[in-house]
Scaffold this motif. Structure first.
Motif, PDB file in Angstrom:
ATOM      1  N   UNK A 230      -8.420  20.321  -4.588  1.00 54.97           N
ATOM      2  CA  UNK A 230      -9.066  19.398  -5.730  1.00 54.97           C
ATOM      3  C   UNK A 230     -10.592  19.084  -5.716  1.00 54.97           C
ATOM      4  N   UNK A 231     -11.274  19.851  -4.951  1.00 52.49           N
ATOM      5  CA  UNK A 231     -12.825  19.723  -4.783  1.00 52.49           C
ATOM      6  C   UNK A 231     -13.280  21.372  -5.384  1.00 52.49           C
ATOM      7  N   UNK A 232     -14.457  21.024  -5.710  1.00 49.72           N
ATOM      8  CA  UNK A 232     -15.331  22.089  -6.133  1.00 49.72           C
ATOM      9  C   UNK A 232     -15.683  22.749  -4.996  1.00 49.72           C
ATOM     10  N   UNK A 233     -15.367  24.124  -4.658  1.00 46.30           N
ATOM     11  CA  UNK A 233     -15.728  24.963  -3.510  1.00 46.30           C
ATOM     12  C   UNK A 233     -17.213  25.034  -3.382  1.00 46.30           C
ATOM     13  N   UNK A 234     -18.175  24.923  -4.307  1.00 51.27           N
ATOM     14  CA  UNK A 234     -19.589  24.736  -4.242  1.00 51.27           C
ATOM     15  C   UNK A 234     -20.160  23.805  -3.880  1.00 51.27           C
ATOM     16  N   UNK A 235     -19.322  22.614  -3.412  1.00 53.85           N
ATOM     17  CA  UNK A 235     -20.039  21.356  -2.956  1.00 53.85           C
ATOM     18  C   UNK A 235     -19.583  21.480  -1.545  1.00 53.85           C
TER      19      UNK A 235
END
Length: 97
Positions: free
Chosen positions: A71-76
């Motif tokens: 559920x989270x952007x992997x680039x964060x």
């Protein structure tokens, strides 16, 4: 290291293990030993992310599988932490077992 010196082991690795995809390797391991559902799920998530990143020139612009991990952007930082936690979880399982 001794095994790598044998032709049989090298051939097994080169012609049987190397050509298998990650999911095929997971199925092979599951046929040999019990892999907990959580470990298998983590491997499947990692594989899904890998496929999304590997097959897109601009993964952040994909219509289907965006580079999202749990559920989270992997680039964060948050997304990367979730990814790294799963990787460590899987690594620990195979290191100990």
């Amino acid at each position: 290291m001794k095994l790598w010196r044998t032709k049989k082991f090298r051939n097994f690795n080169y012609y049987v293990i190397e050509p298998l995809s990650l999911m095929e390797k997971l199925r092979l391991v599951k046929a040999i030993k019990n892999v907990p559902r959580g470990v298998a799920s983590a491997i499947e998530r990692v594989n899904g992310l890998r496929n999304g990143l590997a097959h897109a020139f601009f993964p952040e612009n994909l219509r289907g599988s965006k580079p999202i991990y749990k559920g989270k952007d992997v680039f964060t930082l948050e997304g990367l932490k979730l990814f790294m936690e799963d990787m460590e979880f899987v690594h620990e399982f195979f290191l100990v077992n």
